[in-house]
Design an enzyme around this catalytic site. Sequence first.
Site, short mmCIF file in Angstrom:
data_model
loop_
_atom_site.label_atom_id
_atom_site.label_comp_id
_atom_site.label_asym_id
_atom_site.label_seq_id
_atom_site.Cartn_x
_atom_site.Cartn_y
_atom_site.Cartn_z
N HIS A 102 30.93 47.15 -19.80
CA HIS A 102 30.00 46.29 -18.43
C HIS A 102 30.49 44.86 -18.36
O HIS A 102 30.12 44.98 -19.08
CB HIS A 102 29.61 47.20 -17.47
CG HIS A 102 28.03 47.17 -18.88
ND1 HIS A 102 27.37 48.08 -20.17
CD2 HIS A 102 27.35 46.24 -19.25
CE1 HIS A 102 26.55 47.65 -20.54
NE2 HIS A 102 25.97 46.78 -20.35
N HIS A 104 27.62 41.72 -16.94
CA HIS A 104 26.98 40.94 -16.46
C HIS A 104 27.19 40.39 -15.31
O HIS A 104 27.23 39.42 -16.04
CB HIS A 104 25.87 41.19 -16.84
CG HIS A 104 24.77 42.28 -17.76
ND1 HIS A 104 24.14 42.99 -17.38
CD2 HIS A 104 25.95 42.76 -19.08
CE1 HIS A 104 23.67 43.63 -18.34
NE2 HIS A 104 24.67 43.12 -19.00
#
Length: 141
Positions: A102, A104
């Site tokens: 992922h 941010h």
Amino acid sequence: MTYDKDNIFAKILRGEMPAVKVYEDDQTLAFMDVMPQSPGHVLVIPKTEAEDLFDLELKAGTAVLRTSQRVAQVVQEVFQADGIMINQFNGPAAGQTVFHYHVHIVPRYEDVPLRRHSGDMEDIAVLEEQAAKIRQALGES
Ligand code: AMP
């Protein structure tokens, strides 16, 4: 390490866990971080299984970059950020706590320190309100 199909983000992708979504396409999902380091903190994930950067197919990585660029642009506008920080951690020693790749997206402001990483939970109603603004600016609502 092998990919754990029961990590939180895999469950979100399967609809087994809730998420405050801001954008979705066939390859990526973007949703509010529940412990934001700054208001408007969004996470972007690929829909393919990848634990970290080293495990990520370039096609999925390109899709995540495309979504991140689009969402970051809108987050900067909506939250009137002075800058946008893009973070991505690989391995526990680097601060990774969820083992599905992922990115941010974190709004930053001059002289404003960040809240703690994986710190305090934000009120879901606040996240919903912020997500609605992002979705509207993206033309997704
Ligand atoms: P990392 O340390 O890079 O693995 O970051 C994981 C991030 O996921 C942290 O910023 C957490 O606040 C966030 N997080 C954990 N669980 C959830 C969840 N269920 N929904 C949204 N964000 C989450």
